[in-house]
Design an enzyme around this catalytic site. Structure first.
Site, PDB file in Angstrom:
ATOM      1  N   GLY A   1       0.685  -1.755   0.518  1.00 54.67           N
ATOM      2  CA  GLY A   1       0.251  -0.077  -0.076  1.00 54.67           C
ATOM      3  C   GLY A   1       0.612   0.829  -0.177  1.00 54.67           C
TER       4      GLY A   1
ATOM      5  NE  ARG B   1      14.982   3.352   1.848  1.00 47.58           N
ATOM      6  CZ  ARG B   1      16.061   2.946   0.355  1.00 47.58           C
ATOM      7  NH1 ARG B   1      16.062   2.234   0.168  1.00 47.58           N
ATOM      8  NH2 ARG B   1      15.838   4.458   0.083  1.00 47.58           N
TER       9      ARG B   1
ATOM     10  CG  HIS C   1      21.721   2.509   0.587  1.00 48.20           C
ATOM     11  ND1 HIS C   1      20.574   1.646   0.493  1.00 48.20           N
ATOM     12  CD2 HIS C   1      22.004   3.028  -0.061  1.00 48.20           C
ATOM     13  CE1 HIS C   1      20.145   2.159  -0.521  1.00 48.20           C
ATOM     14  NE2 HIS C   1      21.179   3.697  -1.128  1.00 48.20           N
TER      15      HIS C   1
ATOM     16  CB  CYS D   1       6.218   6.738  -7.961  1.00 50.59           C
ATOM     17  SG  CYS D   1       6.514   5.567  -6.710  1.00 50.59           S
TER      18      CYS D   1
ATOM     19  CG  PHE E   1       1.256  -1.558   8.076  1.00 52.04           C
ATOM     20  CD1 PHE E   1       2.367  -1.906   8.735  1.00 52.04           C
ATOM     21  CD2 PHE E   1       1.054  -0.167   7.580  1.00 52.04           C
ATOM     22  CE1 PHE E   1       3.063  -0.951   9.900  1.00 52.04           C
ATOM     23  CE2 PHE E   1       1.435   0.423   8.782  1.00 52.04           C
ATOM     24  CZ  PHE E   1       2.169   0.075   9.518  1.00 52.04           C
ATOM     25  CB  ALA E   2      -1.684  -1.002  10.794  1.00 52.74           C
ATOM     26  CG  ASP E   3      -5.326   1.668  10.757  1.00 51.01           C
ATOM     27  OD1 ASP E   3      -4.855   1.609   9.571  1.00 51.01           O
ATOM     28  OD2 ASP E   3      -6.149   2.463  10.793  1.00 51.01           O
ATOM     29  CD  GLU E   4      -1.132   0.393   3.602  1.00 42.93           C
ATOM     30  OE1 GLU E   4      -0.585   1.749   3.740  1.00 42.93           O
ATOM     31  OE2 GLU E   4       0.009  -0.859   3.340  1.00 42.93           O
TER      32      GLU E   4
ATOM     33  CD  GLN F   1      15.272  -5.206  -2.212  1.00 40.15           C
ATOM     34  OE1 GLN F   1      16.681  -5.072  -2.588  1.00 40.15           O
ATOM     35  NE2 GLN F   1      14.942  -2.910  -1.787  1.00 40.15           N
TER      36      GLN F   1
END
Length: 405
Positions: A15, A331, A218, A153, A40-43, A123
């Protein structure tokens, strides 16, 4: 970009920014039915309630400077895999790597034979995890691994509007067919869904995509910048790429060389495995940032003079007095170490390639994160279960890696 002959029943997992763009583009295509699932949670509930009965908007900035407004709406937005998955013949993951396991476990009971499963991006280690978790239904699923997202984006208004700042020129992927009899031509169909740009290309094999991943960059840079930090807050956020110091540049060079050597070792033992896509990071910059870099003398000068990186700073947290400390929960560490560097190290170990620079980076990073991956030169630490290194999935030989089905 021909329309597929059969209806594509697409499930988008996620999402965030990428999922927003994909939802808008795919829902606007003829003969494509789109379900969106967020765990994810209440997404999912927020997405569904915020969109209501309205159209979803993608503001797509083309390379010629024009802006294309695309309006559409998906068929379903849910957090319930029993509703989202059945009937889908294409499933695209557009969530961070740490969330993949939860989605794999959610879709496994409902996935149907001959489904195409896509990591956009995948990944490192996506293929190992996919084979491990999808069970019986996934044994005839094709696995498609993309090296990155197709676009830059950002969400403008959650569940209502997203902006594409620009598509990439090309985007490589690898496909492991696993006996899948897909209902549509895989690469042309994904191209149809995302649009004319970027142009999708096929990498020689999935190991190339794993060793090409940008998570090589990174952790060595974080290590090189903060290894001697005294713990005191700093007055400014340091530049990330354009502040690249000598030590960090040297570590990047060494880690990239170790990845290149790993690819060469694989091809030497298995000549049919074309690993020529895996090149040194300096050569990658020469190919991909020709117009943006003003000094190609060294890897360090190339990264420091790249206009695309203007103003980008280290991930930092503000503390008392308006000063800053490094955010080691970003991240660059929490994802790029267990789902990047540790995977690279695992493949290199199986290929028999020494990795002193990777080891040095991982040992520092695991101490910062309070994790344990590398112990006495072996990937046997107590937290290996949270990584996607091939060792976690009981791969012990190059033969097994090369013949992943």
């Amino acid at each position: 970009m021909a329309q597929p002959d059969v209806q594509v029943n697409l499930l988008i997992c996620g999402g965030g920014n990428g999922a927003h763009v994909l939802t808008g583009l795919a829902s606007s295509r003829r003969n494509v039915k789109v379900n969106v699932m967020s765990l994810f949670a209440d997404e999912a509930e927020r997405f569904r309630n915020t969109l209501g009965n309205d159209q979803f908007t993608v503001e797509f900035k083309e390379k010629d400077g024009t802006t294309n407004i695309i309006k559409s709406r998906p068929n379903m937005i849910t957090n319930d895999p029993s509703k989202a998955v059945p009937g889908c013949n294409l499933i695209i993951f557009t969530v961070p790597a740490f969330a993949h396991e939860g989605y794999f476990k959610a879709i496994a009971p409902y996935i149907e034979p001959n489904t195409v499963v896509v990591g956009l991006p995948s990944q490192p280690g996506f293929q190992f995890q996919c084979c491990d978790l999808l069970g019986i239904g996934g044994k005839t699923c094709a696995i498609v691994s993309f090296e990155s997202l197709p676009w830059a984006c950002r969400i403008q208004k959650f569940a209502r509007e997203v902006q594409v700042l620009g598509p990439k020129d090309t985007l490589a992927c690898a496909i492991i067919n696993r006996g899948c009899r897909a209902y549509f031509p895989i690469l042309p169909t994904i191209q149809y869904i995302i649009g004319k740009e970027p142009k999708l290309t096929l990498a020689a094999n999935y190991l190339s995509i794993n060793l090409l991943a940008d998570s090589v960059v990174h952790p060595p840079m974080m290590y090189g910048t903060w290894k001697d930090w005294d713990g005191k807050p700093v007055s400014e956020k340091p530049l990330f790429y354009q502040g690249l110091n000598d030590f960090a540049a040297g570590m990047l060079d060494k880690v990239s060389t170790e990845l290149f050597n790993t690819a060469q070792a694989i091809q030497k033992k298995y000549p049919d495995m074309d690993m020529s896509d895996v090149i040194h990071l300096f050569d990658w910059y020469k190919l991909n940032y020709k117009e943006s870099i003003s000094d190609f003398s060294t890897l360090q000068t190339a990264m420091r003079t790249c206009k695309a990186y203007n103003g980008l700073v280290h991930p930092m947290k503000e503390v008392e007095g308006g000063k800053f400390v490094p955010d080691f929960n970003y991240r660059y560490m929490t994802e790029d170490l267990p789902f990047g560097m540790v995977v690279f190290r695992g493949i290199a170990q199986i290929a028999g390639v020494p990795t002193p620079a990777m080891d040095e980076t991982i040992l520092w990073g695991q101490k910062i994160l309070g994790k344990e991956f590398l112990v006495n030169g072996e990937l046997t630490g107590k937290d290996m279960g949270m990584t996607r290194a091939p060792q976690r999935y009981h791969f012990t030989s190059l033969f097994e890696l090369v013949n992943l089905r």
